[in-house]
Design an enzyme around this catalytic site. Structure first.
Site, PDB file in Angstrom:
ATOM      1  N   ASP A 200       0.908  -1.152   0.000  1.00 39.45           N
ATOM      2  CA  ASP A 200       0.000   0.000   0.000  1.00 39.45           C
ATOM      3  C   ASP A 200       0.942   1.196   0.000  1.00 39.45           C
ATOM      4  OD1 ASP A 200      -1.534   2.235   0.797  1.00 39.45           O
ATOM      5  OD2 ASP A 200      -3.012   0.892   1.676  1.00 39.45           O
ATOM      6  N   HIS A 201       1.090   1.851  -1.148  1.00 40.96           N
ATOM      7  CA  HIS A 201       2.193   2.813  -1.225  1.00 40.96           C
ATOM      8  C   HIS A 201       2.003   4.004  -0.285  1.00 40.96           C
ATOM      9  CE1 HIS A 201      -0.295   5.125  -4.072  1.00 40.96           C
ATOM     10  NE2 HIS A 201       0.533   6.126  -3.890  1.00 40.96           N
ATOM     11  N   GLU A 239      -7.364  14.564  -5.664  1.00 42.28           N
ATOM     12  CA  GLU A 239      -6.497  14.563  -6.847  1.00 42.28           C
ATOM     13  C   GLU A 239      -7.121  15.461  -7.902  1.00 42.28           C
ATOM     14  OE1 GLU A 239      -4.650  10.570  -7.925  1.00 42.28           O
ATOM     15  OE2 GLU A 239      -6.569  10.024  -7.057  1.00 42.28           O
ATOM     16  N   HIS A 263      -5.668   2.882   1.053  1.00 45.55           N
ATOM     17  CA  HIS A 263      -4.901   4.040   1.518  1.00 45.55           C
ATOM     18  C   HIS A 263      -5.605   4.784   2.671  1.00 45.55           C
ATOM     19  CE1 HIS A 263      -2.854   3.106  -2.072  1.00 45.55           C
ATOM     20  NE2 HIS A 263      -3.469   3.923  -2.895  1.00 45.55           N
TER      21      HIS A 263
HETATM   22  C1  BG6 Z   1      -3.114   4.676  -6.476  1.00 45.24           C
HETATM   23  C2  BG6 Z   1      -4.442   4.687  -7.171  1.00 45.24           C
HETATM   24  O1  BG6 Z   1      -3.062   3.646  -5.527  1.00 45.24           O
HETATM   25  O2  BG6 Z   1      -2.922   5.922  -5.820  1.00 45.24           O
HETATM   26  C3  BG6 Z   1      -4.550   5.847  -8.138  1.00 45.24           C
HETATM   27  O3  BG6 Z   1      -4.605   3.472  -7.873  1.00 45.24           O
HETATM   28  C4  BG6 Z   1      -4.228   7.149  -7.449  1.00 45.24           C
HETATM   29  O4  BG6 Z   1      -5.844   5.916  -8.708  1.00 45.24           O
HETATM   30  C5  BG6 Z   1      -2.907   7.040  -6.694  1.00 45.24           C
HETATM   31  O5  BG6 Z   1      -4.146   8.158  -8.435  1.00 45.24           O
HETATM   32  C6  BG6 Z   1      -2.655   8.274  -5.861  1.00 45.24           C
HETATM   33  O6  BG6 Z   1      -1.374   8.178  -5.302  1.00 45.24           O
HETATM   34  P1  BG6 Z   1      -0.537   9.462  -4.906  1.00 45.24           P
HETATM   35  O7  BG6 Z   1       0.700   8.909  -4.300  1.00 45.24           O
HETATM   36  O8  BG6 Z   1      -0.309  10.234  -6.168  1.00 45.24           O
HETATM   37  O9  BG6 Z   1      -1.400  10.221  -3.946  1.00 45.24           O
END
Ligand code: BG6
Length: 514
Positions: A200-201, A239, A263
Site C-alpha cells: 500500500d504505497h 487529486e 490508503h
Molecule cells: C493509487 C491509485 O493507488 O494511488 C490511483 O490506484 C491514485 O488511482 C494514486 O491516483 C494516488 O497516489 P498518490 O501517491 O499520487 O497520492
C-alpha cells in the site's frame, strides 16, 4: 545485511539505516507503467544512495517482445528525470544490471526458461538465491503467476539457508472480502505469510510513516488524543487528475476499492490506533488490525447519511477545460463507477466513542492535496466576553501528507494593538524547509523494507480481511438498485458533490477549506 548508518545526525536525532544483501528482483509486468514510473526510478535511487548490496540484478518479465538491450533503453528513459548529469555513469552501470524475459504469464514454458536464466543471473551476481518477485500485473493474473512459479520450484526457500524468497503483491488485493480471502488462500499454498508483502504505497510516504513518530515519540499528544479533547477528524485525499489512461482498470474498480479500502483506511488506522508495544512489524500491525476491527459497520438502511459516491462531469481545472468521466477514453458512456467518496465513520472503543471521522477522496477535484486534520474541541468557557467559546476557533492539528509535507497547528493568539484582539495563527513545519530535500518516493522505502525482511509497512492477511469485511457490505448495497445510495455527480474542479457537504453539515460541521 549490514548497518550502514547508526548515528546521531547533525540535528542530534538518532538515525538507523541498513544496506541490503545481494539480491535479484524479478518484476512481472515489466513493460508496464508502474515499472517505468515507480519501480525502476525507486531502485535506481536506492542504488545511488548506497543502500543496495554490492551486487544485484533486475529481471523484467512481460508479454511484450523486447530484448535485454531494448529493455535497458526503456530503463534509461525512465531514469531521465532521476539521473542528473552527475549520475550518468551510475545510470549506465544500473542499466547493465537489467535483463528481460518475454513470455505468457499462464504458460509453464515461460517459467521453465525463466528458471534457467535466473540460475545464471544469480550465479553471475552472487545473489545467493535472494529473490524478490514483484507482481506489477493486473490482479487477475496474480494466481496463475504464483501457481506457475511454484510449479517451476521457484518459490521454495532452500532449507537451512539464510536466503529469502519474497513476493510483493500490488493492490488491489482482491475486489471484495470473498475474493481477497480466496487469493490469500492460494498464495498461502505456496508461501508463508512472512514471505508475502502486500503493498500500500501510502504507508511508504514519509509523512504517513511520521504519524507513528509524532504520536508515540512525543509525550504531549497522546494524553489529548481522544474523545475528551478531539471533536472530529477529517481525512482528505484529493487529486486533480482524472482517470487518465487507466479506464480499463478503474472501470472494474471505482474509488472505494482504489483509494478508500486501502490508503484511506490505513491512514485512519495509524491516526486512531492504540500504542504498539514496540516498533516491530507485527506489533504495529496488530494495532492497525485491531483498529480496523473496531470500525462501526455502515448502517445499510441509512447509507446516504454515512457514505456517498459521486462521478465527475466536465469542468475546469487550472484554467483548462476537462471532460467528464464518461467521456474519458475507454470509459462506458453509461458508467456507474464512482470517482469520489465522502464518508462518516465511527470507531467503537473507549478512546473514540462518539468522535466522527469524516473522509473524502476523489479524482478531478480542485487540487491535489492529502491531509489528516485533527480538530479539537472548543474551549469549555470563554473569559473573553463578549466572545462565546464557539466564536473562538478550535485548535486544528494538520498532518500534511502531500504536496507540502509537514505539520501545522493552529492556535488562538493575541494580535498586537487593541486590548482584546485575537486571531488564529498557524505554527508550521515543512520537511522541505527543514531538510531541504525532495521526499523519497514511497516505493523506495517499501522495496528496501521488503529486502530487509521488514513487513511493518505492508498489509498482513488479517488486516486485508478486516478492511474488506468493513467495505464489502457497502459495495454489495451499491450493486443493488439502491434508492438511498444514488450515484451523484460533481463538476470537475469543485470539491465534490453537494451531497458530500450534507454528510458533514448534518452534524453542524464543515469540510475544511483547502
Ligand atoms: C493509487 C491509485 O493507488 O494511488 C490511483 O490506484 C491514485 O488511482 C494514486 O491516483 C494516488 O497516489 P498518490 O501517491 O499520487 O497520492
Amino acid at each position: 545485511m549490514n548497518y550502514i548508518d547508526d548515528y546521531h545526525d547533525v540535528r542530534g536525532g538518532f538515525c538507523m539505516d541498513t544496506q541490503t544483501d545481494n539480491f535479484g528482483v524479478i518484476i512481472f509486468g515489466a513493460s508496464g507503467d508502474l515499472t517505468n514510473r515507480k519501480l525502476i526510478p525507486a531502485l535506481f535511487s536506492l542504488y545511488r544512495s548506497g543502500r543496495l548490496g554490492s551486487n544485484f540484478f533486475i529481471f523484467g518479465v512481460a508479454r511484450t517482445k523486447m530484448s535485454d538491450e531494448e529493455f535497458r533503453k526503456k530503463v534509461n528513459e525512465s531514469l531521465e528525470g532521476e539521473a542528473k548529469k552527475d549520475s550518468m555513469n551510475e545510470a549506465k552501470d544500473f542499466a547493465k544490471r537489467c535483463f528481460y524475459h518475454v513470455g505468457e504469464y499462464d504458460d509453464s514454458e515461460t517459467y521453465n526458461s525463466l528458471k534457467k536464466r535466473l540460475a545464471d543471473l544469480e550465479k553471475k551476481h552472487s545473489t545467493k538465491g535472494n529473490r524478490l518477485f514483484y507482481l506489477a500485473t493486473p490482479p487477475k493474473i496474480y494466481s496463475p503467476i504464483v501457481n506457475n512459479l511454484s510449479s517451476a520450484e521457484l518459490t521454495q526457500e532452500p532449507e537451512g539457508n539464510s536466503s529469502y524468497i519474497h513476493l510483493i503483491v500490488e493492490k488491489p488485493f482482491g475486489r471484495d472480502l470473498k475474493s481477497a480471502v480466496e487469493l490469500d488462500k492460494e498464495l498461502h499454498q505456496y508461501l508463508r505469510e512472512d514471505q508475502i508483502y502486500r503493498i500500500d504505497h501510502y504507508l511508504g510516504k514519509e509523512t504517513v510513516q511520521n504519524i507513528l513518530m509524532f504520536r508515540f515519540a512525543n509525550a504531549i499528544f497522546e494524553p489529548i488524543w481522544n474523545r475528551r479533547y478531539i471533536d472530529h477528524v477529517q481525512i482528505t485525499v484529493a487529486e486533480s487528475l482524472g482517470v487518465e489512461h487507466r479506464a480499463g482498470y478503474f472501470e472494474q474498480t471505482g474509488l472505494l476499492r482504489d483509494m478508500f479500502q486501502n490508503h484511506m483506511l490505513q491512514m485512519l488506522a495509524l491516526v486512531a490506533m492504540e500504542s504498539p508495544t514496540s516498533f516491530e512489524a507485527d506489533r504495529v500491525r496488530d494495532e492497525r488490525v485491531k483498529l480496523m476491527r473496531s470500525l462501526r459497520p455502515f448502517p445499510l438502511d441509512d447509507l446516504d447519511k454515512y457514505i456517498i459516491r459521486g462521478q465527475y462531469i466536465s469542468g475546469c481545472i487550472d484554467n483548462e477545460n476537462v471532460p467528464s468521466y464518461r467521456e474519458e477514453p475507454g470509459v462506458d458512456s453509461d458508467s456507474k463507477i464512482e470517482t469520489f467518496i465522502a464518508a462518516k465513520l465511527f470507531i467503537d472503543n473507549w478512546r473514540w466513542q462518539g468522535v466522527p471521522f469524516y473522509m473524502r477522496a476523489g479524482k478531478r477535484l480542485r487540487k491535489k492535496i492529502s491531509e489528516i486534520a485533527i480538530v479539537f474541541k472548543h474551549v469549555p468557557y470563554s473569559m473573553f466576553a463578549p466572545l462565546s467559546p464557539e466564536e473562538l476557533s478550535p485548535n486544528v492539528l494538520v498532518l500534511n501528507v502531500q504536496p507540502e509535507e509537514g505539520i501545522s497547528l493552529t492556535i488562538q493568539a493575541k494580535q498586537p494593538g487593541a486590548k482584546l484582539c485575537m486571531n488564529p495563527l498557524s505554527m508550521d513545519f515543512r520537511y522541505k524547509d527543514l531538510y531541504g530535500l525532495e521526499m523519497p518516493d514511497a516505493y523506495e522505502r517499501l522495496l528496501l523494507d521488503c529486502m530487509l525482511d521488514d513487513q511493518s509497512l505492508f498489509w498482513r492477511s488479517d488486516g486485508i480481511e478486516a478492511s474488506w469485511a468493513f467495505v464489502t457490505p457497502v459495495l454489495e448495497k451499491w450493486a443493488e438498485d439502491c434508492q438511498i445510495c444514488p450515484l451523484t455527480t460533481y463538476e470537475s474542479g469543485s470539491w465534490g458533490p453537494k451531497e458530500a457537504d450534507q454528510i458533514i453539515k448534518q452534524d453542524e460541521r464543515n469540510w475544511r477549506e483547502l
